[in-house]
Write a protein that holds these residues in place. Structure first.
Motif, PDB file in Angstrom:
ATOM      1  N   LEU A  26       0.890  -1.217   0.031  1.00  0.00           N
ATOM      2  CA  LEU A  26       0.054   0.239  -0.168  1.00  0.00           C
ATOM      3  C   LEU A  26       0.813   1.316   0.066  1.00  0.00           C
ATOM      4  CD1 LEU A  26      -2.604  -1.203   2.342  1.00  0.00           C
ATOM      5  CD2 LEU A  26      -3.106  -0.918  -0.050  1.00  0.00           C
ATOM      6  N   TYR A  27       1.934   1.294   0.506  1.00  0.00           N
ATOM      7  CA  TYR A  27       2.742   2.316   0.653  1.00  0.00           C
ATOM      8  C   TYR A  27       3.614   2.473  -0.599  1.00  0.00           C
ATOM      9  CZ  TYR A  27       6.782   5.604   2.195  1.00  0.00           C
ATOM     10  OH  TYR A  27       7.578   6.606   2.160  1.00  0.00           O
ATOM     11  N   ALA A  28       3.832   1.472  -1.327  1.00  0.00           N
ATOM     12  CA  ALA A  28       4.416   1.534  -2.755  1.00  0.00           C
ATOM     13  C   ALA A  28       3.369   2.077  -3.797  1.00  0.00           C
ATOM     14  CB  ALA A  28       4.618   0.349  -3.181  1.00  0.00           C
ATOM     15  N   ILE A  29       1.953   1.591  -3.700  1.00  0.00           N
ATOM     16  CA  ILE A  29       1.291   2.307  -4.467  1.00  0.00           C
ATOM     17  C   ILE A  29       0.870   3.842  -4.134  1.00  0.00           C
ATOM     18  CG2 ILE A  29      -1.249   2.330  -4.840  1.00  0.00           C
ATOM     19  CD1 ILE A  29      -1.404  -0.722  -4.274  1.00  0.00           C
ATOM     20  N   ALA A  30       0.750   4.142  -2.899  1.00  0.00           N
ATOM     21  CA  ALA A  30       0.779   5.661  -2.605  1.00  0.00           C
ATOM     22  C   ALA A  30       1.994   6.573  -2.962  1.00  0.00           C
ATOM     23  CB  ALA A  30       0.743   5.880  -1.157  1.00  0.00           C
ATOM     24  N   HIS A  31       3.049   5.862  -3.368  1.00  0.00           N
ATOM     25  CA  HIS A  31       4.281   6.591  -3.671  1.00  0.00           C
ATOM     26  C   HIS A  31       4.547   6.048  -5.156  1.00  0.00           C
ATOM     27  CE1 HIS A  31       5.284   8.590  -0.012  1.00  0.00           C
ATOM     28  NE2 HIS A  31       4.658   7.603   0.550  1.00  0.00           N
ATOM     29  N   HIS A  32       3.881   5.549  -5.933  1.00  0.00           N
ATOM     30  CA  HIS A  32       3.921   5.239  -7.338  1.00  0.00           C
ATOM     31  C   HIS A  32       3.777   6.365  -7.894  1.00  0.00           C
ATOM     32  CE1 HIS A  32       3.533   3.614 -11.219  1.00  0.00           C
ATOM     33  NE2 HIS A  32       4.308   2.398 -10.744  1.00  0.00           N
ATOM     34  N   PRO A  33       4.638   6.687  -9.153  1.00  0.00           N
ATOM     35  CA  PRO A  33       4.265   7.681  -9.967  1.00  0.00           C
ATOM     36  C   PRO A  33       2.915   8.139 -10.336  1.00  0.00           C
ATOM     37  CG  PRO A  33       6.390   6.744 -10.490  1.00  0.00           C
ATOM     38  CD  PRO A  33       5.856   6.006  -9.696  1.00  0.00           C
ATOM     39  N   ILE A  34       2.082   7.016 -10.692  1.00  0.00           N
ATOM     40  CA  ILE A  34       0.826   7.180 -11.233  1.00  0.00           C
ATOM     41  C   ILE A  34      -0.184   7.748 -10.169  1.00  0.00           C
ATOM     42  CG2 ILE A  34       0.007   5.038 -10.154  1.00  0.00           C
ATOM     43  CD1 ILE A  34      -1.198   6.581 -13.537  1.00  0.00           C
ATOM     44  N   ALA A  35       0.220   7.830  -8.853  1.00  0.00           N
ATOM     45  CA  ALA A  35      -0.569   8.417  -7.541  1.00  0.00           C
ATOM     46  C   ALA A  35      -0.168   9.850  -7.517  1.00  0.00           C
ATOM     47  CB  ALA A  35      -0.389   7.637  -6.382  1.00  0.00           C
ATOM     48  N   ASP A  36       1.044  10.344  -8.036  1.00  0.00           N
ATOM     49  CA  ASP A  36       1.353  11.392  -7.764  1.00  0.00           C
ATOM     50  C   ASP A  36       0.376  12.508  -8.120  1.00  0.00           C
ATOM     51  OD1 ASP A  36       3.368  13.682  -6.869  1.00  0.00           O
ATOM     52  OD2 ASP A  36       3.393  14.213  -9.058  1.00  0.00           O
ATOM     53  N   ASN A  37      -0.075  13.470  -7.123  1.00  0.00           N
ATOM     54  CA  ASN A  37      -0.954  14.648  -7.336  1.00  0.00           C
ATOM     55  C   ASN A  37      -2.301  14.126  -7.521  1.00  0.00           C
ATOM     56  OD1 ASN A  37      -0.623  17.341  -6.942  1.00  0.00           O
ATOM     57  ND2 ASN A  37      -1.115  17.815  -9.047  1.00  0.00           N
ATOM     58  N   LYS A  38      -2.777  12.893  -7.070  1.00  0.00           N
ATOM     59  CA  LYS A  38      -3.796  12.319  -7.147  1.00  0.00           C
ATOM     60  C   LYS A  38      -4.645  12.080  -5.946  1.00  0.00           C
ATOM     61  CE  LYS A  38      -3.923   9.698 -11.556  1.00  0.00           C
ATOM     62  NZ  LYS A  38      -2.545  10.413 -12.042  1.00  0.00           N
ATOM     63  N   PRO A  39      -5.949  12.556  -5.429  1.00  0.00           N
ATOM     64  CA  PRO A  39      -6.360  12.260  -4.067  1.00  0.00           C
ATOM     65  C   PRO A  39      -6.300  10.828  -3.948  1.00  0.00           C
ATOM     66  CG  PRO A  39      -7.962  13.434  -5.624  1.00  0.00           C
ATOM     67  CD  PRO A  39      -6.787  12.903  -6.572  1.00  0.00           C
ATOM     68  N   LEU A  40      -5.704  10.632  -2.580  1.00  0.00           N
ATOM     69  CA  LEU A  40      -5.573   9.131  -2.130  1.00  0.00           C
ATOM     70  C   LEU A  40      -6.447   9.277  -0.822  1.00  0.00           C
ATOM     71  CD1 LEU A  40      -1.702   8.605  -2.461  1.00  0.00           C
ATOM     72  CD2 LEU A  40      -3.494   8.340  -4.216  1.00  0.00           C
ATOM     73  N   ILE A  41      -7.560   8.528  -0.899  1.00  0.00           N
ATOM     74  CA  ILE A  41      -8.448   8.412   0.233  1.00  0.00           C
ATOM     75  C   ILE A  41      -8.567   7.257   0.929  1.00  0.00           C
ATOM     76  CG2 ILE A  41     -10.988   8.807   0.726  1.00  0.00           C
ATOM     77  CD1 ILE A  41      -9.638  11.164  -0.551  1.00  0.00           C
ATOM     78  N   LEU A  42      -8.367   7.374   2.387  1.00  0.00           N
ATOM     79  CA  LEU A  42      -8.536   6.004   3.101  1.00  0.00           C
ATOM     80  C   LEU A  42     -10.221   5.832   3.359  1.00  0.00           C
ATOM     81  CD1 LEU A  42      -5.673   7.202   5.782  1.00  0.00           C
ATOM     82  CD2 LEU A  42      -5.647   5.100   4.283  1.00  0.00           C
ATOM     83  N   GLU A  43     -10.603   4.819   3.599  1.00  0.00           N
ATOM     84  CA  GLU A  43     -11.847   4.383   3.920  1.00  0.00           C
ATOM     85  C   GLU A  43     -11.517   3.172   5.098  1.00  0.00           C
ATOM     86  OE1 GLU A  43     -14.778   4.994   0.268  1.00  0.00           O
ATOM     87  OE2 GLU A  43     -13.322   3.422  -0.055  1.00  0.00           O
ATOM     88  N   THR A  44     -10.558   3.156   5.621  1.00  0.00           N
ATOM     89  CA  THR A  44     -10.260   2.046   6.528  1.00  0.00           C
ATOM     90  C   THR A  44     -11.191   1.968   7.803  1.00  0.00           C
ATOM     91  OG1 THR A  44      -8.674   3.415   7.576  1.00  0.00           O
ATOM     92  CG2 THR A  44      -7.946   1.697   5.872  1.00  0.00           C
TER      93      THR A  44
END
Length: 291
Positions: free
Chosen positions: A247-265
């Motif tokens: 999950l950390y790797a996904i959040a810091h992948h270039p594809i996620a840069d500057n996109k809203p990342l929302i937790l629903e945990t």
């Protein structure tokens, strides 16, 4: 830039939502414009929108997300349910724009007692009826886990919708990590390969929002049960089978840069959430919970 936040309540207006998000260390957030299970909505004028935007600007919060209510089922074969879904989606698009959000996340729908083909046609037809050139927010179809007869459990299914929508530039995708894992994609070991498939079928330009959630189940379970990030077996809400590293790797992948990342945990006991700790972890900070 890492834009990370969580679902927050709008019960105290957009200002209250922004203040709650800020208390977690977030720089974005997601809201429902009212209860997700019904059509009751407070007038926009009561939601303290100007005050919220002033607070957000002062505290560097931006790119907020709205989630459409669960009662919208564009795949329904029942005419009254279908008409309500179209009417309420139109209302939610208007409310999303008035809240200052560019994204309305939408579950594509479930074909229940009908067929997949009929459900796809119903969704596309509804979107063609609702969308106009003047609409500002992008409808972000959410990747789904595949439980029951819900549509959106694969990139092919989302493509089947997209290719039938006339104003396809008004449609994007919300990539939910729990749902995508539960539907069978290997986002743990082969996230780049998953993105390659997404790009081939939909185009990476369609990926607008991420929901960052752990999963209580093994890949391909089709269960849709969210877990706290990296939770172990002793966690009261159960173990996360995706894991912190992925999950950390996904959040810091270039594809996620500057996109809203929302937790629903999950909330642990109905009163306690781990949003502050989870956001701190994804930012790369240390926090006692994750040691």
């Amino acid at each position: 830039m890492l834009k990370i936040g969580s679902h927050v309540s709008i019960s105290k207006g957009l200002l209250g939502a922004a203040q709650e998000a800020h208390s977690y260390g977030a720089n974005t957030f997601m809201v429902y414009t009212g209860a997700p299970q019904n059509t009751k909505r407070s007038p926009i004028e009561k939601l303290k929108v100007p005050e919220a935007h002033a607070f957000m600007e002062a505290n560097h919060i931006s790119d907020i997300v709205v989630h459409a209510p669960y009662i919208i089922n564009l795949a329904s074969y029942k005419e009254d349910t279908y008409q309500l879904a179209k009417e309420f989606l139109t209302l939610e698009l208007d409310r999303t724009a008035k809240l200052g959000s560019k994204y309305l996340v939408l579950h594509p729908g479930s074909y229940t007692e009908s067929t997949y083909e009929h459900g796809i046609e119903r969704i596309a037809s509804a979107l063609n009826d609702v969308l106009t050139d003047e609409i500002v927010p992008t409808i972000c179809l959410e990747t789904m886990a595949g439980k029951g007869r819900e549509i959106g459990r694969s990139f092919e299914e989302l493509r089947d919708i997209l290719c039938r929508v006339e104003l396809s530039d008004k449609i994007g995708v919300c990539f939910d990590t729990c749902h995508t894992h539960d539907s069978g994609y290997d986002i743990i070991n082969h996230f780049d390969g998953v993105l390659d498939e997404f790009d081939r079928l939909l185009g990476l330009d369609k990926l607008k929002v991420f929901h960052i959630n752990g999963s209580l189940n093994l890949r391909g379970s089709k269960k849709d049960r969210h877990a706290n990030l990296g939770a172990e077996d002793e966690n009261p809400r159960g173990r996360d089978y995706i894991g912190l590293e992925a999950l950390y790797a996904i959040a810091h992948h270039p594809i996620a840069d500057n996109k809203p990342l929302i937790l629903e945990t999950p909330w642990l006991d109905g009163k306690t959430n781990l949003y502050k700790e989870e956001i701190a972890y994804l930012r790369g900070n240390t926090c006692e919970f994750f040691k």
